[in-house]
Design a protein around this motif. Structure first.
Motif, PDB file in Angstrom:
ATOM      1  N   UNK A 107      31.421  46.157 -19.862  1.00  0.00           N
ATOM      2  CA  UNK A 107      32.492  45.224 -20.202  1.00  0.00           C
ATOM      3  C   UNK A 107      33.305  44.794 -18.983  1.00  0.00           C
ATOM      4  N   UNK A 108      33.161  45.517 -17.879  1.00  0.00           N
ATOM      5  CA  UNK A 108      33.936  45.224 -16.667  1.00  0.00           C
ATOM      6  C   UNK A 108      33.254  44.227 -15.743  1.00  0.00           C
ATOM      7  N   UNK A 109      32.043  43.780 -16.099  1.00  0.00           N
ATOM      8  CA  UNK A 109      31.300  42.856 -15.234  1.00  0.00           C
ATOM      9  C   UNK A 109      30.701  41.738 -16.071  1.00  0.00           C
ATOM     10  N   UNK A 110      30.241  40.683 -15.405  1.00  0.00           N
ATOM     11  CA  UNK A 110      29.568  39.565 -16.074  1.00  0.00           C
ATOM     12  C   UNK A 110      28.341  39.161 -15.273  1.00  0.00           C
ATOM     13  N   UNK A 111      27.354  38.597 -15.938  1.00  0.00           N
ATOM     14  CA  UNK A 111      26.182  38.058 -15.248  1.00  0.00           C
ATOM     15  C   UNK A 111      26.602  36.791 -14.504  1.00  0.00           C
ATOM     16  N   UNK A 112      26.304  36.673 -13.206  1.00  0.00           N
ATOM     17  CA  UNK A 112      26.674  35.469 -12.455  1.00  0.00           C
ATOM     18  C   UNK A 112      26.106  34.196 -13.086  1.00  0.00           C
ATOM     19  N   UNK A 113      26.906  33.144 -13.094  1.00  0.00           N
ATOM     20  CA  UNK A 113      26.473  31.880 -13.699  1.00  0.00           C
ATOM     21  C   UNK A 113      25.208  31.334 -13.059  1.00  0.00           C
ATOM     22  N   UNK A 114      24.990  31.635 -11.794  1.00  0.00           N
ATOM     23  CA  UNK A 114      23.852  31.074 -11.059  1.00  0.00           C
ATOM     24  C   UNK A 114      22.508  31.565 -11.608  1.00  0.00           C
ATOM     25  N   UNK A 115      22.524  32.645 -12.378  1.00  0.00           N
ATOM     26  CA  UNK A 115      21.283  33.134 -12.966  1.00  0.00           C
ATOM     27  C   UNK A 115      20.700  32.142 -13.970  1.00  0.00           C
ATOM     28  N   UNK A 116      21.529  31.221 -14.465  1.00  0.00           N
ATOM     29  CA  UNK A 116      21.028  30.232 -15.429  1.00  0.00           C
ATOM     30  C   UNK A 116      20.038  29.277 -14.784  1.00  0.00           C
ATOM     31  N   UNK A 117      19.970  29.258 -13.460  1.00  0.00           N
ATOM     32  CA  UNK A 117      19.039  28.390 -12.752  1.00  0.00           C
ATOM     33  C   UNK A 117      17.618  28.953 -12.752  1.00  0.00           C
ATOM     34  N   UNK A 118      17.477  30.192 -13.214  1.00  0.00           N
ATOM     35  CA  UNK A 118      16.165  30.808 -13.239  1.00  0.00           C
ATOM     36  C   UNK A 118      15.350  30.383 -14.450  1.00  0.00           C
ATOM     37  N   UNK A 119      14.112  30.822 -14.485  1.00  0.00           N
ATOM     38  CA  UNK A 119      13.207  30.448 -15.571  1.00  0.00           C
ATOM     39  C   UNK A 119      13.308  31.386 -16.757  1.00  0.00           C
ATOM     40  N   UNK A 120      13.869  32.572 -16.555  1.00  0.00           N
ATOM     41  CA  UNK A 120      13.946  33.556 -17.625  1.00  0.00           C
ATOM     42  C   UNK A 120      15.208  33.426 -18.461  1.00  0.00           C
ATOM     43  N   UNK A 121      15.218  34.123 -19.596  1.00  0.00           N
ATOM     44  CA  UNK A 121      16.386  34.166 -20.462  1.00  0.00           C
ATOM     45  C   UNK A 121      17.358  35.237 -19.974  1.00  0.00           C
ATOM     46  N   UNK A 122      18.603  35.171 -20.472  1.00  0.00           N
ATOM     47  CA  UNK A 122      19.627  36.121 -20.031  1.00  0.00           C
ATOM     48  C   UNK A 122      19.251  37.558 -20.366  1.00  0.00           C
ATOM     49  N   UNK A 123      18.605  37.767 -21.525  1.00  0.00           N
ATOM     50  CA  UNK A 123      18.260  39.129 -21.911  1.00  0.00           C
ATOM     51  C   UNK A 123      17.101  39.695 -21.079  1.00  0.00           C
ATOM     52  N   UNK A 124      16.508  38.882 -20.209  1.00  0.00           N
ATOM     53  CA  UNK A 124      15.450  39.348 -19.317  1.00  0.00           C
ATOM     54  C   UNK A 124      16.007  39.760 -17.953  1.00  0.00           C
ATOM     55  N   UNK A 125      17.306  39.573 -17.742  1.00  0.00           N
ATOM     56  CA  UNK A 125      17.936  39.959 -16.479  1.00  0.00           C
ATOM     57  C   UNK A 125      18.155  41.468 -16.469  1.00  0.00           C
ATOM     58  N   UNK A 126      17.722  42.127 -15.409  1.00  0.00           N
ATOM     59  CA  UNK A 126      17.898  43.574 -15.265  1.00  0.00           C
ATOM     60  C   UNK A 126      19.145  43.846 -14.429  1.00  0.00           C
ATOM     61  N   UNK A 127      20.059  44.645 -14.967  1.00  0.00           N
ATOM     62  CA  UNK A 127      21.291  44.993 -14.267  1.00  0.00           C
ATOM     63  C   UNK A 127      21.187  46.446 -13.816  1.00  0.00           C
ATOM     64  N   UNK A 128      21.355  46.668 -12.518  1.00  0.00           N
ATOM     65  CA  UNK A 128      21.228  48.001 -11.939  1.00  0.00           C
ATOM     66  C   UNK A 128      22.559  48.476 -11.374  1.00  0.00           C
ATOM     67  N   UNK A 129      22.795  49.776 -11.445  1.00  0.00           N
ATOM     68  CA  UNK A 129      23.997  50.389 -10.874  1.00  0.00           C
ATOM     69  C   UNK A 129      23.610  51.223  -9.662  1.00  0.00           C
ATOM     70  N   UNK A 130      24.439  51.164  -8.624  1.00  0.00           N
ATOM     71  CA  UNK A 130      24.209  51.927  -7.394  1.00  0.00           C
ATOM     72  C   UNK A 130      25.541  52.562  -6.968  1.00  0.00           C
ATOM     73  N   UNK A 131      25.663  53.864  -7.116  1.00  0.00           N
ATOM     74  CA  UNK A 131      26.907  54.571  -6.813  1.00  0.00           C
ATOM     75  C   UNK A 131      26.579  55.768  -5.941  1.00  0.00           C
ATOM     76  N   UNK A 132      27.177  55.813  -4.748  1.00  0.00           N
ATOM     77  CA  UNK A 132      26.882  56.931  -3.866  1.00  0.00           C
ATOM     78  C   UNK A 132      27.810  57.002  -2.675  1.00  0.00           C
ATOM     79  N   UNK A 133      27.625  58.020  -1.841  1.00  0.00           N
ATOM     80  CA  UNK A 133      28.486  58.238  -0.682  1.00  0.00           C
ATOM     81  C   UNK A 133      28.040  57.443   0.539  1.00  0.00           C
TER      82      UNK A 133
END
Length: 427
Positions: free
Chosen positions: A276-302
């Protein structure tokens, strides 16, 4: 705790006959019989101890099925069986006040290793359990509140990577969709986008501190990568709670300390509060895939974690959200660095176009064919002499900045500080 029990039961379908247990023939009939017996025990309020034992039997048997062969060969039916076992075990555990944390851990295992069942019932159950987490203090929390913290790493100004002007990735602020498409997407050119995530609560409200992450997800079990980079022989993966990860790999200043990295694509599904704290960038709409095909990854480390030089089969918007500071860290920085401009939560990134592939010496094995054999910042020019001739671009990605990495573009990443990043893979 009776209130919790009532809330937990309310998560289940209202009637026994509404909880349908339908599986294909790949699942043994004896297991389906056990599952139905568990359901009857739950709905009729009978022997919870026996119900818990049968649930563990389901989990143990299906776990064996999940660990035969490669993960892609595991049938979804067995993942569904495993999730049902985790669900019923977690519900039974909620009868005991001291077992709520174990119930959350059990739900997380179902979310990580199982399949979605009953309209994401495990997510809804965890939400109920977390509303009661005030009764579950973190380890040593009481003792820590009565003494000065001794295990927190001192706050330091992160190392700034000097970027050569001629190789710097260009920057543009809030370009129009047309401008981004014409100047960067079609010609496949990396660019840093500024200002496009300023509206995110994670950025706008500076929410993603270590304190916030622990409050939202401290008791949740997640996969953690151990080792500074995945090409190291010592690299491995394990499961631990977010609290354990932060204590051991973010706050613990004992040396030498192996690097742990929380990197996974399921985090935002597992912990929707963070999504809920983030949104998919609008520029992804320029791609050929649907929004539900976008993979969101988290990277947290030192500081010091490294992603070796590699390429991905999709476009990537790598977003640097913030530095994972504690409130004590912030106070310390403000006290000792008044009047100084500080940028925290940075990553150094180097990029090579696909045309440079031959000079980057990808691994010959199929498993690592998308990864270079060269250590970018300490190259072996005796064995890889052409690497020195490869053209590249570089940048330091700062909080609230988004780097567009075109498909198949080689990229190397090193964390210059504790940080939380989000990447969006899209086509």
């Amino acid at each position: 705790m009776s209130c919790l029990w009532d809330e937990v039961l309310a998560v289940l379908p209202p009637r026994l006959e509404d909880l349908r247990l339908e599986f294909s023939r790949t699942v043994d009939k004896s297991l389906v019989f056990l599952l139905r017996q568990i359901v009857e025990l739950l709905y009729e309020g009978q022997d919870i101890v026996k119900c818990l034992q049968l649930s563990q039997t389901i989990i143990d048997f299906s776990w064996e099925k999940l660990n035969i062969g490669t993960w892609r060969e595991v049938g979804k039916e067995w993942r569904r069986v495993y999730s049902h076992g985790c669900l019923f075990k977690a519900v039974c555990l909620c009868k005991e006040k001291t077992a709520v944390r174990e119930a959350i851990e059990t739900c997380d295992m179902g979310l990580l290793m199982g399949a979605t069942i009953l309209d994401n019932i495990l997510i809804r159950l965890v939400k109920v359990l977390q509303n009661h987490k005030t009764t579950m203090k973190r380890p040593l929390e009481d003792a820590a509140s009565h003494q000065e913290p001794s295990r927190k790493k001192p706050s330091v100004v992160p190392m700034i990577q000097e970027i050569r002007t001629a190789m710097a990735v260009p920057r543009v602020r809030c370009p129009s969709l047309e401008h981004f498409r014409a100047q960067y997407l079609i010609p496949q050119k990396p660019v840093i986008l500024e200002g496009i995530v300023d509206h995110w609560p994670a950025v706008r409200d500076c929410k993603w501190s270590v304190d916030y992450i622990r409050d939202i997800a401290g008791c949740r079990t997640v996969p953690v990568e151990l080792g500074s980079r995945y090409t190291d022989e010592q690299w491995s993966q394990t499961l631990m709670t977010v609290d354990e990860f932060i204590e051991k790999y973010i706050l613990d200043q004992e040396e030498p300390n192996p690097i742990g990295y929380l990197a996974q694509h399921q985090l935002f599904e597992q912990i929707p509060e963070l999504r809920q704290d983030i949104d998919i960038p609008d520029y992804c709409c320029l791609g050929a895939g649907d929004e539900d095909e976008i993979t969101i990854n988290a990277w947290f480390g030192p500081m010091g974690t490294i992603s070796p030089l590699h390429q991905d089969p999709q476009h990537n918007f790598l977003t640097q959200v913030s530095k994972g500071t504690t409130s004590a860290d912030v106070a310390n920085i403000q006290q000792h660095c008044k009047g100084q401009f500080m940028v925290v939560g940075q990553k150094y990134i180097r990029l090579y176009s696909p045309e440079q592939t031959a000079k980057l010496h990808p691994h010959p094995t199929q498993l690592l064919h998308n990864t270079s054999q060269v250590d970018v910042e300490n190259p072996d020019l005796v064995n890889f002499p052409e690497f020195e001739l490869a053209d590249f671009q570089e940048c330091t990605l700062r909080p609230a900045e988004v780097l567009f990495i075109p498909v198949k573009y080689w990229h190397y990443v090193r964390s210059l500080d504790i940080s939380f990043s989000v990447s969006f893979w899209w086509t």
